[in-house]
Design an enzyme around this catalytic site. Structure first.
Site, PDB file in Angstrom:
ATOM      1  N   SER A 124       0.836  -1.340  -0.122  1.00  0.00           N
ATOM      2  CA  SER A 124       0.097  -0.091  -0.097  1.00  0.00           C
ATOM      3  C   SER A 124       0.962   1.157   0.068  1.00  0.00           C
ATOM      4  CB  SER A 124      -0.848  -0.020   1.346  1.00  0.00           C
ATOM      5  OG  SER A 124      -1.489   1.268   1.479  1.00  0.00           O
ATOM      6  N   TYR A 148      -1.382  -0.944  10.957  1.00  0.00           N
ATOM      7  CA  TYR A 148      -1.710  -1.492   9.634  1.00  0.00           C
ATOM      8  C   TYR A 148      -0.645  -1.411   8.643  1.00  0.00           C
ATOM      9  CZ  TYR A 148      -3.569  -1.743   4.917  1.00  0.00           C
ATOM     10  OH  TYR A 148      -3.579  -2.210   3.358  1.00  0.00           O
ATOM     11  N   LYS A 152       2.385  -3.812   6.607  1.00  0.00           N
ATOM     12  CA  LYS A 152       2.639  -3.852   5.089  1.00  0.00           C
ATOM     13  C   LYS A 152       4.269  -3.579   4.906  1.00  0.00           C
ATOM     14  CE  LYS A 152      -1.338  -4.785   3.413  1.00  0.00           C
ATOM     15  NZ  LYS A 152      -1.540  -5.877   2.994  1.00  0.00           N
TER      16      LYS A 152
END
Ligand code: NAD
Ligand code: WQD
Length: 336
Positions: A124, A148, A152
């Site tokens: 992302s 979050y 990643k």
């Protein structure tokens, strides 16, 4: 030989499965349905006119995963299975680390055991954190602002180490910007219950009369109209990027990372205006203060993907709004 798609019933996964099947790939989906519904499998089959093999399974369930690798001839994996709500990740970081990192580790172990060393991983733009300059390129400094995002970044680091340790691995990391839109059939798209945290589903729900007005987080940024600017990308363009990435994992080894964005930013107010024009009704909004953790502007330099993947986003902001509305209208049982 088949492509295993984890999280293939989800938003980006389902659109990618459609593109894969339409390009002639044999696809196997693994999903635990924690953020998706099984009806999407029927919809995928309706769009493509083909059946797809599906396992309701958790990526963390290593025994089940091993059965799937034993039963099938898998040549490569596209890994979409992850939790993605930024706010929830701040409240429940352990849930995010267990699912997103635990799931990836379980997958990599079984892939290694079965000598399947080709992987496309969903990363992302969140890994660019608060970028110093725009547009962002793959070489820019990485940092994160929430758990979050950290899952990643950690996943990317794990994949780097794996590729360094064994030159037979071939990994493509795709950093998505802001995926929106839906399949042109209106049969699959992004669903969420309650109040959406992302802007496009929020606008969609206001247009549908389910919410009163869009809450615009801040109009005092240094942008064209003071509202946040993002690189919105049509989910079908994104899905097509995975087909191109598969061609790279087939012929190259090592790790390759690509931004998947359009290279163009739109403000929140521009998006609301475009959506109103497309659906032909006013979308009300009110201006609130800034949302914690938001950056003013974020858009991609997609030239590496344009050149090396021979991929370019082709759908525009109008297409994104039109297809989002078609999906919403159809899921409300109304003709578009
Ligand atoms: P989604 O929630 O719609 O899809 C994810 C799917 O994975 C869901 O169907 C869910 O049920 C499944 N899943 C989650 N954990 C699982 C597990 N442990 N085992 C099996 N299945 C599991 O999300 P999405 O928007 O389609 O995102 C797909 C990927 O792209 C994710 O990795 C996400 O982090 C990444 N991504 C999404 C965005 C975005 O804005 N949508 C942006 C950048 C990156
Ligand atoms: C876009 C713009 C908001 C909601 C998130 C994740 C990122 C990635 C994509 C997974 C911003 C504004 C929003 C609202 C608003 N996901 N906004 N009112 O924050 O760019 O990215 O999704 O990897 O990790 O952080 O997307 O859609 O939430 O916000 O005004 O109700 O809309 O301030 O300017 P974001 P978003």
């Amino acid at each position: 030989m088949a492509i295993l798609v984890t999280g293939g019933i989800g938003y980006i996964g389902s659109h990618t499965v459609v593109e894969l099947m339409e390009s002639g790939y044999d696809v196997i989906i693994l999903d635990n349905l924690c953020n998706s519904e099984i009806i999407i499998k029927d919809r995928i089959e309706e769009i493509t006119g083909k059946t797809v093999k599906f396992y309701e399974a958790d990526l963390l369930d290593e025994e089940r995963l091993e059965d799937i690798f034993r039963e099938n001839d898998i040549s490569a994996v596209i890994d979409f299975a992850a939790l993605k709500a930024v706010g929830e990740s701040v409240e429940e970081p352990l849930k995010y680390y267990c699912n997103n990192i635990g799931g990836l580790l379980a997958l990599l172990k079984i892939m290694k055991k079965y000598n399947v060393k080709k992987l496309i991983f969903s990363s992302s733009a969140t890994v660019y954190g608060v970028a110093e300059k725009m547009p962002v390129t793959e070489e820019d400094k990485l940092s994160v602002t929430n758990p979050y995002g950290r899952t990643k970044l950690m996943a990317e680091e794990i994949l780097n180490d794996i590729c360094k340790s064994d030159e037979k691995w071939s990994v493509v990391v795709l950093r998505y910007f802001n995926p929106v839109g839906a399949h042109e059939s209106g049969l699959i798209g992004e669903d969420c219950e309650g109040i959406p945290s992302n802007i496009m589903p929020y606008i969609m729900k206001v247009a549908a009369g389910e919410l009163e007005e869009v809450t615009v987080f801040g109009d005092d940024y240094n942008t064209m109209d003071g509202t946040g600017v993002r690189d919105y990308i049509h989910v079908v363009d994104l899905a097509k990027g995975h087909i191109k990435a598969l061609e790279v994992v087939e012929k190259e080894t090592g790790i390759n990372t690509y931004n998947l964005g359009t290279g163009r930013g739109y403000s929140v107010l521009q998006l609301i205006k475009q959506f109103s024009e497309v659906v032909g009704k006013k979308v009300s909004y009110k201006i609130l203060g800034r949302r914690a953790g938001d950056v003013a502007i974020c858009y991609a330099d997609p030239s590496k993907a344009n050149k090396e993947l021979n991929w370019k986003a082709s759908l525009n902001i109008e297409d994104m709004c039109r297809d989002t509305w078609k999906w919403k209208s159809m899921s409300m049982g109304k003709e578009f």
